[in-house]
Design an enzyme around this catalytic site. Structure first.
Site, mmCIF file in Angstrom:
data_model
loop_
_atom_site.group_PDB
_atom_site.id
_atom_site.type_symbol
_atom_site.label_atom_id
_atom_site.label_comp_id
_atom_site.label_asym_id
_atom_site.label_seq_id
_atom_site.Cartn_x
_atom_site.Cartn_y
_atom_site.Cartn_z
ATOM 1 N N ARG A 211 0.738 -1.183 -0.043
ATOM 2 C CA ARG A 211 0.101 -0.140 -0.154
ATOM 3 C C ARG A 211 1.099 1.333 -0.019
ATOM 4 O O ARG A 211 0.707 2.208 -0.665
ATOM 5 C CB ARG A 211 -0.896 -0.054 1.115
ATOM 6 C CG ARG A 211 -2.101 -0.776 1.092
ATOM 7 C CD ARG A 211 -2.943 -0.733 2.158
ATOM 8 N NE ARG A 211 -2.673 -1.100 3.559
ATOM 9 C CZ ARG A 211 -3.121 -2.261 4.088
ATOM 10 N NH1 ARG A 211 -3.657 -3.454 3.507
ATOM 11 N NH2 ARG A 211 -2.270 -2.729 5.370
ATOM 12 N N PHE A 227 -11.371 -5.033 -6.169
ATOM 13 C CA PHE A 227 -11.369 -5.695 -4.811
ATOM 14 C C PHE A 227 -10.865 -4.953 -3.614
ATOM 15 O O PHE A 227 -10.008 -5.355 -3.125
ATOM 16 C CB PHE A 227 -10.481 -7.098 -5.071
ATOM 17 C CG PHE A 227 -11.060 -7.979 -6.288
ATOM 18 C CD1 PHE A 227 -11.935 -9.092 -6.185
ATOM 19 C CD2 PHE A 227 -10.115 -8.064 -7.228
ATOM 20 C CE1 PHE A 227 -12.019 -9.547 -7.350
ATOM 21 C CE2 PHE A 227 -10.117 -8.659 -8.377
ATOM 22 C CZ PHE A 227 -11.295 -9.435 -8.384
ATOM 23 N N ASP A 249 -15.938 -3.109 -5.376
ATOM 24 C CA ASP A 249 -15.748 -4.162 -4.392
ATOM 25 C C ASP A 249 -17.398 -4.569 -4.584
ATOM 26 O O ASP A 249 -18.404 -3.792 -4.963
ATOM 27 C CB ASP A 249 -15.526 -3.829 -3.142
ATOM 28 C CG ASP A 249 -15.085 -5.171 -2.407
ATOM 29 O OD1 ASP A 249 -13.951 -5.550 -2.283
ATOM 30 O OD2 ASP A 249 -15.975 -5.886 -1.994
ATOM 31 N N ASP A 300 -6.034 -6.713 -6.077
ATOM 32 C CA ASP A 300 -5.560 -7.493 -5.016
ATOM 33 C C ASP A 300 -6.944 -8.217 -4.593
ATOM 34 O O ASP A 300 -7.580 -7.982 -3.849
ATOM 35 C CB ASP A 300 -5.249 -6.246 -4.173
ATOM 36 C CG ASP A 300 -4.911 -6.814 -2.754
ATOM 37 O OD1 ASP A 300 -4.517 -8.059 -2.865
ATOM 38 O OD2 ASP A 300 -5.296 -6.511 -1.601
ATOM 39 N N CYS A 340 -2.449 -13.794 -2.895
ATOM 40 C CA CYS A 340 -2.017 -13.924 -1.718
ATOM 41 C C CYS A 340 -2.255 -15.443 -1.734
ATOM 42 O O CYS A 340 -2.259 -16.166 -0.401
ATOM 43 C CB CYS A 340 -3.095 -13.150 -0.856
ATOM 44 S SG CYS A 340 -4.845 -13.690 -0.685
#
Length: 396
Positions: A211, A227, A249, A300, A340
């Site tokens: 970030r 997202f 989102d 992300d 991730c």
């Protein structure tokens, strides 16, 4: 007699290298009938003592090592590990001005299956292994000793617990209930965290460094934050001087928090921060078909692969969204993209981005790499602790 497990010949090699897992196929025999999560002694095939581990009869990872020395797994053991973890993070906390950080990163901090995040005066625990569940009371006592002013809340509402023969659980373990969102700070940015209803333990602390790095790519730029969750990347983009940030989102609750976070940080100009309730996959196609272009796209997504069986599907998903992101970027634009999924290594993720570039018919350059923040360390004996990877890409 204490319960014990004896390993198949040759299976002690990973333990000698201090890797903390014992798989079911590596066990030749079990002494006694150890309970779910009970501490057992681990012996090599020749009778040599190797470790103390938590036993999990329902899991492929049949035992997770607490210690490679003959110490009692008691309150003092947990206090020592917690204090060591806090000490490891002190310089990071001071450097980045953190009131929210990961205190315990499971195996990487010598506490398998135990994740603990600190948000202000709340410690949020996620207990993912049978051993962690078995030692819950002891762990809470140790946390009380180390952080007497903190309340402790459990967010063990994760499906992976089923593999360990455990039910999902949430609730207060000590002190107050976090009924109100907790506002944390990182790098001078304020972020509201909903501990009870938020993703994971409430927030994605692992993306802090990424970030922060976002700021250098966004000045006077049009930014699409996909997202977006509660708008973390968007906040840093606004702080970095972005002309406009669209946070997209599918969760209205997350977007409401994102809007609140923008207000907390003084980003109140409506034209600059937009909060869009949309399915990102559909939205990207709409933008492409309309010819809408951005200077920066932040990608992300949530974890696409929970198991090896899901990895092929995850690869297709990552390729699809990155291809679409490239197609809506202006020439010379920046794609900040992340995965991730621990099962996807950095090389595979790089290959997926390369394949997406071919399908998008764009020339793409990798200019920077990202990984999990420094309070999510990776023990040298446990490479599985490395899971978050990302790239800054220039799209021509």
């Amino acid at each position: 007699m204490a319960s014990a497990i004896h390993l198949v010949k040759g299976r002690e090699k990973s333990l000698r290298r201090k890797h903390p897992w014992v798989f079911s196929r590596g066990i030749s025999s079990v002494d006694g009938t150890p309970e779910l999560g009970e501490t057992v002694d681990v012996y090599a095939h020749n009778g040599e003592w190797l470790a103390k581990a938590a036993y999990s009869p329902n899991s492929q990872i049949r035992a997770r090592v607490w210690s490679f020395t003959k110490q009692n797994i008691d309150v003092d053991f947990f206090i020592e590990r917690i204090q060591q973890a806090q000490l490891l993070r002190e310089d990071i906390i001071e450097r980045d001005g953190l009131t929210g950080y990961r205190l315990i990163a499971a195996e990487s901090d010598g506490l398998p299956g135990v994740t603990i995040d600190r948000y202000g005066d709340f410690l949020v625990c996620q207990l993912l292994s049978a051993g962690a569940e078995h030692q819950k009371e002891t762990l809470v006592k140790a946390l009380n000793h180390c952080f007497p002013n903190c309340s402790i809340y459990e967010r063990s509402d994760v499906s992976v617990r089923k593999k360990e023969g455990l039910e999902e659980r949430t609730g207060v373990l000590f002190g107050q209930s976090p009924d109100e969102p907790v506002v944390i700070e990182e790098n001078g940015v304020k972020i509201s965290v909903d501990i009870i209803n938020g993703h994971k333990t409430g927030f994605y602390l692992d993306q802090r460094d990424s970030r922060f790095q976002t700021q250098k790519y966004v000045k006077n730029k049009e930014v699409l934050n996909c997202f977006s969750y509660t708008g973390g990347f968007g906040l840093y983009a606004l702080k970095g001087g972005a002309k406009r940030v669209i946070n997209a989102d599918v969760s209205q609750l997350a977007l409401d928090t994102a809007k609140h976070n923008a207000e907390l940080n003084g980003f109140t100009e409506k034209k600059k921060a937009v909060f869009l309730n949309a399915d990102v996959f559909k939205l990207l196609r709409e933008y492409r078909d309309q010819g809408t272009k951005f200077d920066v796209v932040i990608m992300d997504p949530p974890k696409f692969a929970e198991s090896k069986a899901q990895l092929n599907g995850a690869c297709r998903g990552y390729k699809d969204i990155n291809m679409l992101a490239m197609q809506i970027l202006k020439p010379g634009g920046t794609l900040l993209t992340y995965s991730c999924s621990g099962l996807m290594d950095g090389n595979l993720f790089q290959k997926i981005i390369a394949d997406a570039a071919l399908d998008a018919n764009r020339s793409v350059k990798f200019v920077e790499r990202f990984e999990q923040a420094a309070d999510h360390p990776i023990d040298t004996a446990y490479p599985e602790g490395f899971y978050l990877k990302g790239f800054a890409c220039k799209v021509l």
